[in-house]
Write an enzyme that holds these catalytic residues in place. Structure first.
Site, mmCIF file in Angstrom:
data_model
loop_
_atom_site.group_PDB
_atom_site.id
_atom_site.type_symbol
_atom_site.label_atom_id
_atom_site.label_comp_id
_atom_site.label_asym_id
_atom_site.label_seq_id
_atom_site.Cartn_x
_atom_site.Cartn_y
_atom_site.Cartn_z
ATOM 1 N N HIS A 177 0.705 -1.291 0.185
ATOM 2 C CA HIS A 177 -0.053 0.099 -0.023
ATOM 3 C C HIS A 177 0.886 1.126 0.043
ATOM 4 O O HIS A 177 2.009 1.222 0.380
ATOM 5 C CB HIS A 177 -1.065 0.102 1.309
ATOM 6 C CG HIS A 177 -0.192 -0.073 2.418
ATOM 7 N ND1 HIS A 177 0.539 1.105 3.139
ATOM 8 C CD2 HIS A 177 0.131 -1.050 3.150
ATOM 9 C CE1 HIS A 177 1.067 0.957 4.337
ATOM 10 N NE2 HIS A 177 1.028 -0.334 4.472
ATOM 11 N N GLU A 181 -2.227 -7.086 7.275
ATOM 12 C CA GLU A 181 -1.011 -7.270 7.708
ATOM 13 C C GLU A 181 -0.825 -8.187 8.926
ATOM 14 O O GLU A 181 -1.755 -8.614 9.586
ATOM 15 C CB GLU A 181 -0.355 -5.717 8.196
ATOM 16 C CG GLU A 181 1.008 -5.469 8.936
ATOM 17 C CD GLU A 181 2.067 -5.815 7.773
ATOM 18 O OE1 GLU A 181 2.330 -7.026 7.471
ATOM 19 O OE2 GLU A 181 2.557 -4.826 7.382
#
Length: 226
Positions: free
Chosen positions: A8, A82
């Protein structure tokens, strides 16, 4: 198939060096939006047929310009999130960052039972990411973009692709919107490229504010594979 595994764009927590892993997470900084906006120039002609994102806001925002450019609707999978920081959540000191990354990268060396303090162990984290990638592969597309997170991508690539050794994953981390490109299928991935800097190029790369997942790891927690 071909996988474009993309980290990201930059977030405020990256800039503040915080271990920020909980859902929904922060949005993007101004630089993060510019990084995302540059992705279609790089991947727009890559033959991408489908896009996957994690459940964290930052992957949705990073994928949006490419999805709009290609006329695709991103698909969400919780397994792409994550690595959970557990009791280290929102820590922003070097010791916590190195503990988090060294444990996680140790999973790629066989130390799957070692747990991030208060968080996941390697079997849990790699297993959920495996499930997400299996869904991508089962979709039947030839080329997919998967927007995920720096630590997760580094660790999973080192664990599942023989050409990504532990040294590469530990010492050539991914900047915001950096990417790992793999060819193959679940259980048989080959490294095409490890693009450490932002896909938009050096002008969109700020290594000093890439956050914990952009750190070089000093020492990896080692394990012995069965």
């Amino acid at each position: 198939m071909r996988l474009h595994l993309v980290r990201h764009g930059q977030t405020p927590s990256n800039v503040g060096y915080f271990l920020d892993t909980l859902e929904p997470g922060p949005g993007l900084t101004e630089l993060g939006h510019r990084q995302a906006a540059a992705i279609p120039r790089v991947l727009g002609d890559a033959g991408i047929e489908a896009i996957w994102v994690s459940t964290l806001v930052r992957t949705h925002l990073t994928a949006a310009p490419l999805a709009q450019h290609l006329g695709l609707t991103p698909r969400e999978h919780a397994g792409l999130r994550e690595i959970a920081a557990g009791s280290l959540e929102m820590a922003n000191d070097d010791a916590s960052a190195q503990k988090y990354l060294s444990v996680a990268l140790g999973w790629a060396d066989g130390a799957l039972d070692v747990r991030v303090p208060g968080g996941e162990d390697g079997t849990e984290a790699l297993g959920r990411f495996d499930a997400a990638i299996e869904e991508v592969a089962a979709s039947g597309v030839g080329t997919a973009a998967v927007f995920s997170h720096g630590a997760m991508l580094r660790v999973w690539a080192a664990a599942r692709c023989a050409e990504v050794d532990l040294g590469l994953a530990a010492h050539a981390p991914l900047s915001n919107t950096g990417a790992v490109v793999l060819d193959g299928e679940p259980g048989a991935w080959r490294l095409v490229s490890w693009h450490a800097e932002a896909l938009g190029g050096a002008l969109l790369d700020d290594a000093a504010t890439d956050g914990v997942a952009g750190e070089v790891v000093g020492e990896v927690v080692e394990g012995v594979e069965d």
